[in-house]
Design a protein around this motif. Structure first.
Motif, short mmCIF file in Angstrom:
data_model
loop_
_atom_site.label_atom_id
_atom_site.label_comp_id
_atom_site.label_asym_id
_atom_site.label_seq_id
_atom_site.Cartn_x
_atom_site.Cartn_y
_atom_site.Cartn_z
N ILE A 81 22.14 -6.95 14.29
CA ILE A 81 22.07 -5.79 13.80
C ILE A 81 20.92 -4.91 14.42
O ILE A 81 21.00 -3.73 15.18
CB ILE A 81 21.63 -5.46 12.26
CG1 ILE A 81 23.09 -6.20 11.80
CG2 ILE A 81 21.49 -4.33 11.67
CD1 ILE A 81 22.78 -6.50 10.30
N SER A 82 19.70 -5.94 14.59
CA SER A 82 18.60 -5.04 15.15
C SER A 82 18.93 -4.73 16.73
O SER A 82 18.56 -3.62 17.29
CB SER A 82 17.30 -5.99 15.41
OG SER A 82 16.88 -6.10 13.72
N ALA A 83 19.42 -5.53 17.51
CA ALA A 83 19.69 -5.34 18.89
C ALA A 83 20.95 -4.35 19.15
O ALA A 83 20.71 -3.34 19.88
CB ALA A 83 20.61 -6.70 19.42
N VAL A 84 21.81 -4.15 17.92
CA VAL A 84 23.02 -3.15 18.19
C VAL A 84 22.55 -1.70 18.09
O VAL A 84 22.89 -0.93 18.87
CB VAL A 84 24.06 -3.56 17.41
CG1 VAL A 84 25.27 -2.19 17.03
CG2 VAL A 84 25.07 -4.68 17.80
N ILE A 104 28.26 -4.55 14.36
CA ILE A 104 27.28 -4.43 13.24
C ILE A 104 27.90 -4.35 11.93
O ILE A 104 27.15 -4.56 10.92
CB ILE A 104 26.76 -2.93 13.79
CG1 ILE A 104 25.28 -3.01 13.10
CG2 ILE A 104 27.29 -1.88 13.06
CD1 ILE A 104 24.23 -1.79 13.40
N GLY A 105 29.30 -3.86 12.02
CA GLY A 105 29.96 -4.12 10.61
C GLY A 105 30.24 -5.32 10.28
O GLY A 105 29.92 -5.87 9.15
N PHE A 106 30.59 -6.35 11.13
CA PHE A 106 30.61 -7.83 10.83
C PHE A 106 29.25 -8.29 10.38
O PHE A 106 29.17 -8.98 9.39
CB PHE A 106 31.08 -8.42 12.06
CG PHE A 106 31.07 -10.05 12.05
CD1 PHE A 106 32.50 -10.57 11.62
CD2 PHE A 106 30.09 -10.75 12.07
CE1 PHE A 106 32.57 -11.78 11.54
CE2 PHE A 106 30.33 -12.06 11.85
CZ PHE A 106 31.71 -12.72 11.66
N SER A 107 28.12 -8.05 10.91
CA SER A 107 26.81 -8.52 10.78
C SER A 107 26.42 -8.09 9.50
O SER A 107 25.73 -8.78 8.66
CB SER A 107 25.94 -8.17 11.90
OG SER A 107 26.37 -8.64 13.15
N LEU A 167 13.31 -1.09 10.79
CA LEU A 167 13.55 -0.92 9.53
C LEU A 167 14.20 -2.48 9.27
O LEU A 167 14.05 -3.02 8.25
CB LEU A 167 14.16 0.12 8.78
CG LEU A 167 13.01 1.33 8.77
CD1 LEU A 167 14.07 2.60 8.55
CD2 LEU A 167 12.17 1.06 7.76
N VAL A 168 15.42 -2.60 9.93
CA VAL A 168 16.21 -3.68 9.84
C VAL A 168 15.42 -5.04 9.81
O VAL A 168 15.60 -5.94 9.24
CB VAL A 168 17.42 -3.72 10.46
CG1 VAL A 168 18.34 -5.05 10.47
CG2 VAL A 168 18.62 -2.56 10.08
N SER A 169 14.90 -5.08 10.92
CA SER A 169 14.11 -6.34 11.26
C SER A 169 12.81 -6.37 10.27
O SER A 169 12.52 -7.64 9.69
CB SER A 169 13.10 -6.06 12.65
OG SER A 169 13.92 -5.88 13.56
#
Length: 422
Positions: A81-84, A104-107, A167-169
């Motif tokens: 997610i962070s990478a995308v 990102i939806g899958f993740s 934020l996700v990280s």
């Protein structure tokens, strides 16, 4: 609820940070797509791709967790997610965005399954309903707050994508440091769609239609705002109003649903939402009134999902809950994939007003079908109904099954109290 907050605040904080990141990327892509000059149909494909990935992740995440464990799945998908989120800015191409949105939806689906498993494991039978309610509030507050963060930097640059990634990280820290030993996880026995439809035709049809409405609101509201010339601030306010309405209306609608035939309430809420949407499509309104429209549409459309779940739960046996939750999630996912594609086509045919026409048509269809279903089967008495649990369509099957179990537990406790009083 304070007891739940004291024991689960770190998990809920992490989940809120996740929702902040997801809330930013959903609206930001709609705005950035307009800046890049992407066509409406191209953006509809991009937005639909998220729900395709989410549906796939919802189906595969349990098997991944069984093979390698909660922590590894959470860490691996969180890193993706962070990478995308950073790659969006590096590859401003609609085809690349669509591929990244699938990932990102899958993740996000896998991360939600994992985090919700931990959250559900911290709840007891007595606190599960409060935990689910607090989780819904955290989700809504996270998305609403995310819209304000969109005004911190130029959406044409890369800073906002970095903010979402950070934020996700950061969300991993409170979640991974606060978890108890990973809960056991087993794949639920599936239920055939035919059986699920026989149990609750209105639940199946309604969840499919609401999947389309939710994905349209979540994915295409910012695209609509760009087409009608709203500023970034106005788009963020419009999207925030949709979710604020959903948060404010959940509880009064839920209170009413526990005291009457839920189908009557579904008919009334869906038709009222359709009328508001049709009115916005036919009459050009000033921005202030558009905020009112967003509040009403969000406030009426979001609780419909919970109403349909509660209605379905009224006809489920305890051993059917797990299979039904997976089936309903799949039906909702198919509707969510179709939603942006259909609304993108309609907006291409009739212009920006197609956004509201689509929402009106789907809600009108739900109201009409619910009205017809009232002639086909009698409703359970309000005293025999399960409770109403406020939820959003963003939850995984873990939370859906927990909600079914919580309402059944509450119903059983109420029946025991009534029998003892008699």
């Amino acid at each position: 609820m304070l007891k739940v907050l004291s024991t689960s605040w770190a998990l809920l904080l992490g989940l809120m940070l996740l929702m902040l990141g997801n809330g930013i990327q959903g609206t930001l892509l709609g705005i950035r797509g307009g800046i890049e000059g992407f066509a409406t149909w191209q953006m509809s494909v991009v937005m639909s791709a998220y729900f395709l990935g989410f549906l796939g992740g919802s189906q595969l995440a349990p098997h991944m967790i069984q093979r390698v464990g909660h922590v590894r799945v959470f860490a691996a998908l969180g890193s993706l997610i962070s990478a995308v989120l950073v790659l969006y800015a590096a590859a401003p191409d609609w085809v690349a965005w669509a591929a990244l949105r699938v990932i990102i939806g899958f993740s996000f689906a896998g991360v939600y399954v994992t985090a919700e498993s931990w959250l559900n494991n911290t709840a007891t039978n007595e606190t599960r309903g409060q935990t689910l309610s607090l989780y819904m509030i955290v989700q809504m507050v996270g998305i609403i707050t995310a819209q304000g963060l969109l005004n911190l930097a130029d959406p044409g640059g890369y800073v906002l994508f970095v903010v979402a990634s950070v934020l996700v990280s950061l969300s991993f820290t409170p979640i991974l440091l606060s978890i108890s030993p990973a809960p056991s996880f087993s794949s639920a026995k599936s239920m055939s769609f035919r059986k699920l439809f026989v149990i609750s035709p209105l639940g199946c049809v309604g969840i499919f239609l609401m999947g389309g409405v939710y994905s349209a609101l979540f994915g295409m509201a910012a695209v609509w705002g760009g087409l009608v010339g709203l500023s970034v601030l106005e788009i963020s306010m419009f999207v925030a109003a949709i979710y604020l309405g959903g948060l404010l209306f959940q509880y009064p609608i839920g209170w009413m649903s526990d005291a009457m035939d839920r189908r009557q309430l579904i008919v009334g809420v869906a038709i009222l939402c359709a009328l508001v949407a049709f009115g916005a499509a036919l009459v050009q309104l000033p921005f202030v009134l558009m905020i009112v429209v967003a509040l009403l549409i969000g406030g009426l459309a979001n609780p419909l999902y919970s109403l349909l779940l509660a209605h379905t739960n009224d006809f489920l046996q305890a051993d059917d809950m797990a299979g039904a939750s997976g089936g309903l999630l799949f039906i909702n996912g198919v509707g969510a994939i179709a939603g942006p594609l259909m609304i993108g086509w309609l907006m291409g045919q009739v212009g920006p007003r197609g956004f509201f026409l689509f929402i009106g048509l789907l809600n009108g269809a739900l109201g009409a079908y619910a009205l017809w279903r009232m002639t086909r089967r009698s409703a359970p008495e309000p005293a025999d109904q399960g409770g109403y649990t406020p939820l959003t369509p963003a939850v995984s099957a873990v939370t859906l099954e927990a909600a079914f179990e919580a309402t059944q537990t509450e119903q059983g406790e109420a029946e025991n109290a009534h029998s003892q009083g008699s």
